[in-house]
Scaffold this active site. Structure first.
Site, PDB file in Angstrom:
ATOM      1  N   LYS A  72       9.696  -2.417 -59.703  1.00 26.23           N
ATOM      2  CA  LYS A  72      10.406  -2.799 -58.477  1.00 26.23           C
ATOM      3  C   LYS A  72      10.485  -1.669 -57.449  1.00 26.23           C
ATOM      4  O   LYS A  72      10.378  -1.913 -56.249  1.00 26.23           O
ATOM      5  CB  LYS A  72      11.809  -3.300 -58.816  1.00 26.23           C
ATOM      6  CG  LYS A  72      11.807  -4.632 -59.561  1.00 26.23           C
ATOM      7  CD  LYS A  72      13.226  -5.077 -59.819  1.00 26.23           C
ATOM      8  CE  LYS A  72      13.254  -6.456 -60.443  1.00 26.23           C
ATOM      9  NZ  LYS A  72      14.607  -7.015 -60.503  1.00 26.23           N
ATOM     10  N   ASP A 108      17.619 -10.829 -55.546  1.00 27.03           N
ATOM     11  CA  ASP A 108      18.606 -11.001 -56.630  1.00 27.03           C
ATOM     12  C   ASP A 108      20.034 -11.128 -56.111  1.00 27.03           C
ATOM     13  O   ASP A 108      20.810 -11.954 -56.594  1.00 27.03           O
ATOM     14  CB  ASP A 108      18.531  -9.828 -57.611  1.00 27.03           C
ATOM     15  CG  ASP A 108      17.316  -9.923 -58.517  1.00 27.03           C
ATOM     16  OD1 ASP A 108      16.786 -11.027 -58.698  1.00 27.03           O
ATOM     17  OD2 ASP A 108      16.892  -8.873 -59.040  1.00 27.03           O
TER      18      ASP A 108
END
Ligand code: ATR
Length: 286
Positions: A72, A108
């Protein structure tokens, strides 16, 4: 899987490993539901190959991809453009390849908020976030943006200090004070990995929890974690983590395949079955 045409749109998920990912199942469900000429595939890419893999997917005409552990942060550095949310946490989980550019976002935090709202919970309330890993970062930032006042506690103080330097708006709370402080909060969020299948449960005594406390967990396997079960026994409202997994996938699917997909009971049951867990009948579907 439907038969593809030569014009099919293609996306996927890059991870190392990637075999555990539920994203191909979840996006595959939506592709079939909406009758889309497209595919979403797992892509196992070791860290050293990440730049070549991402640029290669863009060059090969992929619409974009998801990025999961451990990529990420490295993927963030490869983006030409990123959203404010991604810049703040210096990580991305969703890439869109557009006009020869790599656009990155982190979905998220928004997925967590969408899951709360799907359970009828307004996020703008005093919240206690437990944990200081990558998920805590996303969720704390999203809660602050949504107007919540956010306190945060972590078992290891050094890790919490690093998070506080990134987000000075957070109020630190000593780990030992987490149970006694519950009367000050309307929302409790577990972002730690405690309670995951095969790991010890989160240690917190809910005896001081006010009757209006909402307890959210981001762990989704088991669907009802020991924390959520304890909260249910006290009659508290609970928000299981599976919905966050489903909602965080919406923006990527919409960008790649041109349809904003819905998160509902059928999707929840399908992904829960893939995980080998069953969604309780009382779940609102997310
Ligand atoms: P990440 O990949 O996000 O770093 P992790 O190492 O599993 O994931 O840890 C995420 C969070 O879960 C951390 O805040 C961790 O606390 P520490 O910083 O003290 O390690 C927390 N965590 C994991 N297991 C826990 C447990 N049994 N009790 C409390 N916190 C726990």
């Amino acid at each position: 899987m439907p038969i593809l045409s030569g014009r099919a749109r293609v996306a996927g998920i890059i991870g190392w490993p990637v075999a555990h990912s539920r994203s191909p199942c979840l996006h595959g469900f939506w592709l079939e539901r909406y009758g889309i000429d497209g595919a979403y595939v797992p892509l196992a890419v070791p860290p050293a190959s990440l730049p070549a893999a991402i640029r290669g997917l863009a060059a090969a005409g992929f619409a974009g991809c998801n990025v999961t552990l451990p990529h990420k942060e490295a993927a963030f550095a490869l983006c030409d453009r990123v959203t404010d949310a991604a810049r703040r946490i210096e990580a991305v989980n969703t890439l869109v390849f557009r006009d020869g550019k790599i656009e990155g976002s982190s979905t998220d935090g928004a997925g967590f908020l969408a899951n709360l709202r799907a359970h009828g919970v307004d996020p703008a309330r005093p919240a206690l976030v437990l944990g200081a890993g990558g998920a805590a970062r996303d969720i704390a930032a999203a809660l602050i943006d949504a107007g919540a006042s956010v306190s945060i506690a972590n078992r290891t103080p050094g890790r919490l200090d690093r998070l506080l330097r990134l987000f000075p708006a957070l109020t630190p709370l000593p780990w030992e004070a987490r149970a006694a402080a519950l009367p000050d909060f309307a929302l409790l969020v577990n972002t730690t990995s405690a309670g995951m299948a095969g790991r010890p449960p989160l240690e917190i005594d809910l005896a001081r929890a006010p009757p209006s406390l909402i307890v959210a967990d981001i762990v989704y396997a088991p669907l009802v974690t020991p924390l959520l079960a304890a909260a249910e026994r006290r009659g508290l409202t609970t928000v299981p983590g599976l919905g966050m997994l489903l909602h965080q996938a919406v923006p990527g699917f919409a960008a790649w395949f041109g349809v904003t997909p819905s998160v509902d009971r059928a999707l929840t049951d399908f992904v829960a079955a893939d995980l080998g867990i069953s969604a309780p009948a009382s779940s609102p579907g997310a």
